[in-house]
Design a protein around this motif. Structure first.
Motif, PDB file in Angstrom:
ATOM      1  N   LEU A   1       0.821  -1.209   0.000  1.00  0.00           N
ATOM      2  CA  LEU A   1       0.000   0.000   0.000  1.00  0.00           C
ATOM      3  C   LEU A   1       0.854   1.259   0.000  1.00  0.00           C
ATOM      4  N   LYS A   2       0.442   2.225  -0.790  1.00  0.00           N
ATOM      5  CA  LYS A   2       1.028   3.558  -0.772  1.00  0.00           C
ATOM      6  C   LYS A   2      -0.042   4.536  -0.275  1.00  0.00           C
ATOM      7  N   ASN A   3       0.387   5.496   0.527  1.00  0.00           N
ATOM      8  CA  ASN A   3      -0.544   6.438   1.123  1.00  0.00           C
ATOM      9  C   ASN A   3      -0.613   7.694   0.274  1.00  0.00           C
ATOM     10  N   ALA A   4      -1.753   7.884  -0.383  1.00  0.00           N
ATOM     11  CA  ALA A   4      -1.892   8.996  -1.319  1.00  0.00           C
ATOM     12  C   ALA A   4      -1.775  10.342  -0.620  1.00  0.00           C
ATOM     13  N   PHE A   5      -2.286  10.456   0.592  1.00  0.00           N
ATOM     14  CA  PHE A   5      -2.221  11.739   1.296  1.00  0.00           C
ATOM     15  C   PHE A   5      -0.778  12.145   1.567  1.00  0.00           C
ATOM     16  N   PHE A   6       0.053  11.156   1.919  1.00  0.00           N
ATOM     17  CA  PHE A   6       1.456  11.425   2.238  1.00  0.00           C
ATOM     18  C   PHE A   6       2.340  11.237   1.003  1.00  0.00           C
ATOM     19  N   ASN A   7       1.915  11.865  -0.083  1.00  0.00           N
ATOM     20  CA  ASN A   7       2.735  11.924  -1.293  1.00  0.00           C
ATOM     21  C   ASN A   7       3.090  10.532  -1.802  1.00  0.00           C
ATOM     22  N   ASP A   8       2.126   9.610  -1.693  1.00  0.00           N
ATOM     23  CA  ASP A   8       2.298   8.227  -2.138  1.00  0.00           C
ATOM     24  C   ASP A   8       3.447   7.506  -1.439  1.00  0.00           C
ATOM     25  N   ALA A   9       3.654   7.825  -0.187  1.00  0.00           N
ATOM     26  CA  ALA A   9       4.687   7.129   0.592  1.00  0.00           C
ATOM     27  C   ALA A   9       4.337   5.643   0.693  1.00  0.00           C
ATOM     28  N   PRO A  10       5.306   4.755   0.505  1.00  0.00           N
ATOM     29  CA  PRO A  10       5.043   3.307   0.583  1.00  0.00           C
ATOM     30  C   PRO A  10       4.918   2.867   2.044  1.00  0.00           C
ATOM     31  N   THR A  11       3.832   3.249   2.662  1.00  0.00           N
ATOM     32  CA  THR A  11       3.681   3.038   4.107  1.00  0.00           C
ATOM     33  C   THR A  11       3.613   1.560   4.484  1.00  0.00           C
ATOM     34  N   GLY A  12       3.125   0.717   3.587  1.00  0.00           N
ATOM     35  CA  GLY A  12       3.128  -0.713   3.876  1.00  0.00           C
ATOM     36  C   GLY A  12       4.533  -1.235   4.092  1.00  0.00           C
ATOM     37  N   GLN A  13       5.446  -0.850   3.205  1.00  0.00           N
ATOM     38  CA  GLN A  13       6.846  -1.256   3.341  1.00  0.00           C
ATOM     39  C   GLN A  13       7.503  -0.593   4.548  1.00  0.00           C
ATOM     40  N   ILE A  14       7.256   0.695   4.715  1.00  0.00           N
ATOM     41  CA  ILE A  14       7.914   1.454   5.774  1.00  0.00           C
ATOM     42  C   ILE A  14       7.555   0.892   7.149  1.00  0.00           C
ATOM     43  N   PHE A  15       6.272   0.729   7.407  1.00  0.00           N
ATOM     44  CA  PHE A  15       5.864   0.268   8.726  1.00  0.00           C
ATOM     45  C   PHE A  15       6.068  -1.228   8.906  1.00  0.00           C
ATOM     46  N   GLY A  16       5.993  -1.970   7.803  1.00  0.00           N
ATOM     47  CA  GLY A  16       6.287  -3.392   7.898  1.00  0.00           C
ATOM     48  C   GLY A  16       7.708  -3.626   8.374  1.00  0.00           C
ATOM     49  N   ALA A  17       8.635  -2.842   7.837  1.00  0.00           N
ATOM     50  CA  ALA A  17      10.037  -2.964   8.260  1.00  0.00           C
ATOM     51  C   ALA A  17      10.231  -2.453   9.683  1.00  0.00           C
ATOM     52  N   SER A  18       9.463  -1.427  10.068  1.00  0.00           N
ATOM     53  CA  SER A  18       9.687  -0.793  11.368  1.00  0.00           C
ATOM     54  C   SER A  18       9.234  -1.647  12.547  1.00  0.00           C
ATOM     55  N   VAL A  19       8.356  -2.625  12.319  1.00  0.00           N
ATOM     56  CA  VAL A  19       7.832  -3.410  13.450  1.00  0.00           C
ATOM     57  C   VAL A  19       8.471  -4.789  13.581  1.00  0.00           C
ATOM     58  N   LYS A  20       9.364  -5.145  12.667  1.00  0.00           N
ATOM     59  CA  LYS A  20       9.895  -6.513  12.657  1.00  0.00           C
ATOM     60  C   LYS A  20      10.632  -6.878  13.933  1.00  0.00           C
ATOM     61  N   ASP A  21      11.414  -5.982  14.476  1.00  0.00           N
ATOM     62  CA  ASP A  21      12.258  -6.297  15.625  1.00  0.00           C
ATOM     63  C   ASP A  21      11.816  -5.597  16.901  1.00  0.00           C
ATOM     64  N   LEU A  22      10.568  -5.134  16.935  1.00  0.00           N
ATOM     65  CA  LEU A  22      10.107  -4.408  18.111  1.00  0.00           C
ATOM     66  C   LEU A  22       9.929  -5.345  19.301  1.00  0.00           C
ATOM     67  N   LEU A  23      10.347  -4.874  20.452  1.00  0.00           N
ATOM     68  CA  LEU A  23      10.147  -5.597  21.692  1.00  0.00           C
ATOM     69  C   LEU A  23       9.148  -4.835  22.548  1.00  0.00           C
ATOM     70  N   PRO A  24       8.253  -5.547  23.263  1.00  0.00           N
ATOM     71  CA  PRO A  24       7.228  -4.856  24.043  1.00  0.00           C
ATOM     72  C   PRO A  24       7.828  -4.181  25.274  1.00  0.00           C
ATOM     73  N   THR A  25       7.332  -2.990  25.578  1.00  0.00           N
ATOM     74  CA  THR A  25       7.709  -2.294  26.802  1.00  0.00           C
ATOM     75  C   THR A  25       6.663  -2.565  27.866  1.00  0.00           C
ATOM     76  N   PHE A  26       7.103  -2.918  29.061  1.00  0.00           N
ATOM     77  CA  PHE A  26       6.162  -3.172  30.147  1.00  0.00           C
ATOM     78  C   PHE A  26       5.515  -1.855  30.571  1.00  0.00           C
ATOM     79  N   LEU A  27       4.199  -1.845  30.634  1.00  0.00           N
ATOM     80  CA  LEU A  27       3.452  -0.660  31.045  1.00  0.00           C
ATOM     81  C   LEU A  27       2.622  -1.042  32.266  1.00  0.00           C
ATOM     82  N   GLY A  28       2.894  -0.422  33.380  1.00  0.00           N
ATOM     83  CA  GLY A  28       2.239  -0.778  34.624  1.00  0.00           C
ATOM     84  C   GLY A  28       0.782  -0.387  34.675  1.00  0.00           C
TER      85      GLY A  28
END
Length: 450
Positions: free
Chosen positions: A383-410
Motif C-alpha cells: 500500500l502507498k498512502n496517497a495523502f502522504f505523497n504516495d509514501a510506501p507506508t506498507g513497506q515502511i511500517f512493515g520494516a519498522s515493526v519486525k524487531d520491536l520488543l514490548p515495553t512493560f506498562l504498569g
C-alpha cells in the motif's frame, strides 16, 4: 496505562463527569462460536445492535468501511460505531472506568490503548472471556507479546489486538522546500541519523523562519517525548514508569531522564510550536502548517490526514525517525461483561481484529495491523498512502515493526503519563521554569502513582 492490583474500587484517574451513552439493542443469544478468521457465526434470530466505542483523532481506528461492509452482510447483527474523543488518558479512560464500575453505559465492544492494559488485566470481573466464543483459536494470528497482553489476571482472553505503532517522522515537504532543505523522503531521513542531527536541521529550519508568525520546526513536547521514550525504554530493560514488579521507577530509569532532557533541549532552543497534542490548537496547526515535523507512529498518519484535510494532500510526507525504530501505541478491543449480547459482540470483535478488518483499517487510517496475516497481505505490504505523497507506508511500517520488543506498562501507567506530560507542556509553554521542570516532573509522577 494505569496500575493497581486491587480488584475493588477503581483508582482515581482524573475522573471527569460523563454523560452515560444509552445503548439500545434487542435480540437473542445462542452458543454458536465465530469462525477463527473473522467470518460470522449463524445469524441471531432477531435483529441485534452492537455498539462499538473507540477513541483517537483524525480518522482514528479506521472502522468506517469495515462497519459498512459488516452491516451490509449481516442484517440481523448491525454495528453502531462511535468515536468518542481524541483524548484517551484524560477523557475516554476515566469515563470508561466509571461505566465499568457502574455496570452499565459501556459499549458492547470497547477500544483500549495499550497503556491501559495493565489496569484492565487486573480487573477481569469487568470483561467477557473471549475464549468462550472461540476466539482463543486466533493465537497464531498475532505476535506473542500482542497476544499475551490480552490475557488477564484470571488467565482469560479478554482482548484482541488492533494496530501496532511502528515509528516514522512526518514532515511538511512544502515547508522544507521553502526553508531550503531537501524534500525527498530518503534524503530527508539522511539528514537526521540521530537526535543531535535532528536538532541541527531544526536550527536551520528556524533560521529560515525567524518571524513571529512563521512555522516552528516541531509541534510540541508530547509527541517528541513519546517517540524518544519508545526508543529508550528497550535500552533500559523494556520498562518506562514502572518496573516489572509494578514499582515506580520514574526517577531511576535512564529512559525517562534521557527523554525528558532531549525534549527540554528542543524547547530551550525555541524549536517547538508549544502545542499540546490532541488539542484544538494542535489540530488547527496541522491544517494550517504551523509546524514542519512531528513524530509519527503508524496510527498518527490517520490523525494527521484527518486533521489536515484534503487541501493538504501531498504536502505531508514521512521519513525515517532519528535514532532508529520505536513502538509507540497500539490498541485492543474487548467486550465488557455488562454487554447484553456477548456472543454477537464477540463475532463483531473477531471480524474487526481479523485479517479483513485489519486491512481495511490500514487502508482507511494507516493503522498498521498487529495481525500477521494482514501484515503479509499485499493490500497492506504494497500500500502507498496517497495523502502522504504516495509514501510506501506498507513497506515502511512493515520494516519498522519486525524487531520491536514490548515495553512493560504498569497498571497506573496512564495516570502517570498524563500527569508528567502536563509538566512537559508547562515547561514548553513557560509556566514551569526550566530549572524546576525535572523536580516538578518527578513530583507529578509520584503523586499520580499514589
Amino acid at each position: 496505562m494505569l496500575n493497581n492490583k486491587r480488584q475493588g474500587k477503581l483508582a482515581a484517574v482524573a475522573v471527569m463527569a460523563a454523560t452515560a451513552l444509552a445503548i439500545t439493542s434487542c435480540g437473542s443469544s445462542d452458543d454458536a462460536k465465530p469462525a477463527a478468521g473473522g467470518s460470522s457465526a449463524p445469524a441471531a434470530a432477531e435483529p441485534v445492535t452492537i455498539t462499538v466505542h473507540t477513541f483517537g483523532g483524525g480518522e482514528n481506528f479506521g472502522y468506517d468501511k469495515a462497519v459498512e461492509t459488516w452491516n451490509a452482510a449481516h442484517p440481523n447483527i448491525q454495528v453502531k460505531y462511535q468515536n468518542l474523543t481524541d483524548r484517551f488518558e484524560d477523557v475516554y479512560l476515566p469515563q470508561l472506568l466509571q461505566r465499568l464500575q457502574a455496570g452499565s453505559g459501556a459499549a458492547d465492544i470497547i477500544a483500549l490503548d495499550e497503556g491501559a492494559m495493565g489496569l484492565m488485566k487486573a480487573r477481569p470481573q469487568f470483561f467477557t472471556d473471549l475464549a468462550a466464543y472461540g476466539l482463543d483459536s486466533r493465537k497464531a494470528d498475532f505476535p506473542a507479546a500482542k497476544w499475551d497482553n490480552g490475557i488477564n489476571a484470571d488467565n482469560k482472553l479478554f482482548a484482541l489486538g488492533t494496530d501496532i505503532g511502528g515509528m516514522t517522522m512526518c514532515y511538511r515537504a512544502d515547508l522544507f522546500e521553502k526553508a531550503g532543505l531537501p524534500t525527498e523522503r530518503e534524503e530527508v531521513g539522511k539528514l537526521w541519523p540521530d537526535w543531535n542531527a535532528f536538532m541541527e536541521v531544526g536550527k536551520k529550519f528556524q533560521a529560515a523562519n525567524p518571524g513571529k508568525g512563521d512555522p516552528k520546526f516541531l509541534d510540541g513536547p508530547n509527541t517528541l517525548y513519546n517517540v524518544i521514550l519508545s526508543q529508550e525504554a528497550p535500552k533500559n530493560g523494556n520498562i518506562s514508569y514502572f518496573d516489572k514488579s509494578n514499582q515506580l521507577v520514574i526517577e531511576s530509569n535512564p529512559a525517562i531522564k534521557t527523554s525528558f532532557d532531549t525534549v527540554k533541549s528542543f524547547s530551550e532552543a525555541g524549536l517547538t510550536a508549544k502545542l499540546a497534542s490532541f488539542t484544538p490548537p494542535w489540530n488547527a496547526a496541522i491544517k494550517k502548517g504551523g509546524f514542519a515535523t512531528m513524530g509519527c507512529p503508524a496510527w498518527m498518519l490517520g490523525v494527521v490526514s484527518g486533521a489536515a484535510g484534503d487541501s493538504n494532500k501531498g504536502k505531508w510526507d514521512v521519513a525515517a525517525v532519528p535514532g532508529g525504530a520505536g513502538n509507540w501505541g497500539g490498541s485492543y478491543l474487548a467486550v465488557p461483561k455488562q454487554s447484553k449480547h456477548p456472543k454477537e459482540a464477540a463475532e463483531v470483535l473477531n471480524y474487526l481484529t481479523g485479517k479483513e478488518g485489519h486491512v481495511m483499517a490500514f487502508q482507511e487510517a494507516a493503522a498498521f495491523p498487529s495481525s500477521i496475516p494482514a501484515q503479509q497481505d499485499p493490500a497492506v505490504s504494497e500500500l502507498k498512502n496517497a495523502f502522504f505523497n504516495d509514501a510506501p507506508t506498507g513497506q515502511i511500517f512493515g520494516a519498522s515493526v519486525k524487531d520491536l520488543l514490548p515495553t512493560f506498562l504498569g497498571e497506573k501507567h496512564a495516570q502517570v503519563k498524563t500527569s508528567v506530560e502536563k509538566v512537559l507542556e508547562g515547561m514548553d509553554q513557560g509556566s514551569v521554569p526550566y530549572d524546576q521542570a525535572w523536580t516538578k516532573f518527578l513530583e507529578a509522577g509520584v503523586k499520580a502513582a499514589g
